[in-house]
Write an enzyme that holds these catalytic residues in place. Structure first.
Site, short mmCIF file in Angstrom:
data_model
loop_
_atom_site.label_atom_id
_atom_site.label_comp_id
_atom_site.label_asym_id
_atom_site.label_seq_id
_atom_site.Cartn_x
_atom_site.Cartn_y
_atom_site.Cartn_z
N SER A 289 -2.75 -4.98 -0.01
CA SER A 289 -1.33 -4.76 0.03
C SER A 289 -0.50 -5.90 -0.59
O SER A 289 0.64 -5.69 -0.99
CB SER A 289 -0.88 -4.55 1.48
OG SER A 289 -1.17 -5.68 2.27
N SER B 201 -6.27 -7.60 2.03
CA SER B 201 -5.00 -7.65 1.29
C SER B 201 -4.63 -8.99 0.69
O SER B 201 -3.65 -9.08 -0.04
CB SER B 201 -3.86 -7.18 2.17
OG SER B 201 -3.94 -5.79 2.31
N LYS C 44 5.02 -13.16 1.25
CA LYS C 44 4.87 -11.70 1.40
C LYS C 44 5.91 -11.18 2.39
O LYS C 44 6.14 -11.80 3.44
CB LYS C 44 3.45 -11.40 1.88
CG LYS C 44 3.06 -9.93 1.89
CD LYS C 44 1.59 -9.78 2.32
CE LYS C 44 1.15 -8.34 2.39
NZ LYS C 44 -0.25 -8.22 2.87
#
Ligand code: GLN
Length: 494
Positions: free
Chosen positions: A158, A182, A83
């Site tokens: 997210s 997330s 990420k």
């Protein structure tokens, strides 16, 4: 070559096996994944940056080590997506914000160093909501990620890019971060597995901070065992993070393997009464209840547990997280990192700072900074931030009382399946509801995992298992047992 022809469909454990036995080289495995990214990522947009050269070099290094007969770790040569909120030395890291466009960190996050030490191969950086604020990746400054199950729907957020990269077979493993859900919510809506470790169980060093008392990096994969294998690589004490727990990590891999035998005799599962029904789609509840029945068949005992303060978790989170974010994001001032706007020699520092922040941050980030600054301002601090911290204590007590009676708590991961793009962006509250069931765990600090448990209207539903702090192994045992009963879920061909 036939052994590696469908290597992108394999689990990380299988890939590691091929590499250690010499049936496939790390370079072959990496090339297959890079080719898959080339073939599908234009449509999925899971990646913000693909590090082709870095990945091939890391893979070649593993092959050389294997050739010399060196002892390799259990995931050596296995590719992974990271990420973009996690710093990677020399590799662009933006947190999906314009304000960090072009920034190349001078150091690796601790979890990235551990991946490298384990001989894992980083394919690239994945898309996300800007600064990890959101539940759909629609708040990425670089455009959303599309859910491989239905390209017109959100992949969660997210960490939607990490989850989508798994569901699209672009990577067998990925790293996420979970501040309010997330890792778990994207896992749920893409039919993949995502675990939020105990807060302090994985190092925050090198994470671009959102809400420091909640942020937790963790593993994402397509199977529970793979998730546990990755968890074991990244977890453990780090002296560079003052909130890192100086204790050994429970053996999550052994727990996952135990769970996979499908025996939960004597395990007590607490169904959170407050999460059973209200606000959730009927198809989500149906899949959840069927899974509970499957767990009962494996010998688990079900106890209904009331956690009366969970209903205040969402409002408490939306004071605490923005408050900490408003402080953490003060460093993006146009002086130290990334973009600078309006520095024409005639403007003051304040003007340049203001112009930079105005054009560098997106609307959701600005909303959180304004909210957090307000909640922390003198005269309001006690009424908002102070009050939210008291609620946090009450939620923690709900958890500790519950764990006196049961081994783990269970609920759906998210109230609804993947929604169409644009359907929740006009009302921030509708977006915030995506994390209704995941947020209490972050406020408490315990571990939780989302595992696919069924489909509703053809879209994946996630099952959440929450455990006491530093008992991450318990959730893996139950998750693997559930997976053994319901199987894994494959999206339509892209
Ligand atoms: N969706 C939640 C938020 O917007 C959680 C985000 C996260 O876990 N990073 O804050």
């Amino acid at each position: 070559m036939s052994a590696v022809s469908d290597v992108t469909r394999m689990t990380a454990a299988q890939i590691a096996g091929l590499i250690s036995s010499g049936e496939a080289s790390a370079v072959e495995v990496t090339t297959a994944h890079l080719d898959r990214i080339t073939a599908v990522d234009e449509r999925v947009h899971a990646f913000l940056h693909v590090d082709r050269e870095g990945a091939l070099a890391a893979a070649a290094a593993v092959d050389i080590r294997r050739g010399k007969g060196e002892e390799l770790g259990p995931l050596a040569g296995v590719p992974i997506a990271v990420k973009d909120v996690v710093t990677t030395k020399g590799v662009p890291t933006t947190a999906a914000s314009k304000i960090l466009e072009g920034w190349k960190p001078p150091y690796d996050a601790t979890i990235v160093s551990r991946l490298r030490e384990a001989g894992m191969v980083m394919l690239g950086k994945t898309n996300m909501d800007e600064f990890a604020m959101g539940s759909s990746t629609e708040y990425s400054a670089y455009g959303p990620t599309n859910n491989p199950w239905d390209l017109g729907r959100i992949p969660g957020g997210s960490g939607g890019g990490s989850a989508a990269s798994l569901a699209a077979y672009e990577a067998p493993l990925a790293i996420g971060t979970d501040t309010g859900g997330s890792i778990r919510q994207p896992g749920a809506v893409t039919g993949t597995v995502g675990a939020k470790p105990t807060y302090g169980g994985t190092s925050r060093y090198g994470l671009i901070a959102f809400s420091s008392s909640l942020d937790t990096p963790g593993p994402c994969a397509r199977t529970v065992e793979d998730t546990a294998l990755l968890h074991a690589v990244i977890a453990g004490h780090d002296p560079r993070d003052s909130t890192s727990i100086p204790q050994p990590v429970p053996d999550v891999v052994a727990a996952a393997r135990l769970g996979a035998t499908g025996d939960l005799t004597g395990v007590k599962l607490g169904v959170v009464k407050e999460f059973a029904g209200e606000g959730a789609e009927p198809g989500v509840m149906a899949a959840f209840h069927e899974s509970v029945e499957a767990l009962v068949k494996l010998g688990a005992e079900i106890v209904e547990i009331s956690c009366p303060h969970f209903e205040y978790a969402l409002p408490a989170y939306y004071l605490i997280a923005p408050s900490e974010a408003s402080s953490n994001l003060a460093r993006f001032d146009g002086v130290r990192y990334g973009v600078r706007v309006g520095d024409d020699g005639n403007r003051s520092l304040e003007e340049v700072m203001s112009l930079t922040r105005d054009s560098g941050f997106g609307p959701e980030v600005k909303r959180r900074i304004i909210l957090g600054t307000y909640a922390l301002s003198s005269g309001y601090y006690d009424a908002y931030y102070g009050q939210a911290q008291k609620v946090r204590t009450l939620i923690t007590r709900d958890f500790t009382k519950a764990f006196d009676q049961v081994d783990v708590l269970i609920s759906p991961t998210t109230p609804f399946v993947a929604f169409p793009f644009g359907s929740r962006t006009s009302d921030p509250y509708q977006m915030y509801l995506a994390d209704l069931y995941t947020i209490p765990t972050n406020l408490y600090g315990g571990p939780a995992i989302s595992v696919p448990c069924g489909l509703s209207e053809g879209l994946p539903v996630g099952f959440q298992i929450m455990a006491p702090t530093m008992a991450d192994d318990r959730m893996y045992r139950v998750a693997a047992a559930l997976e053994s009963a319901v199987g894994t879920f494959t999206p339509p061909e892209l």
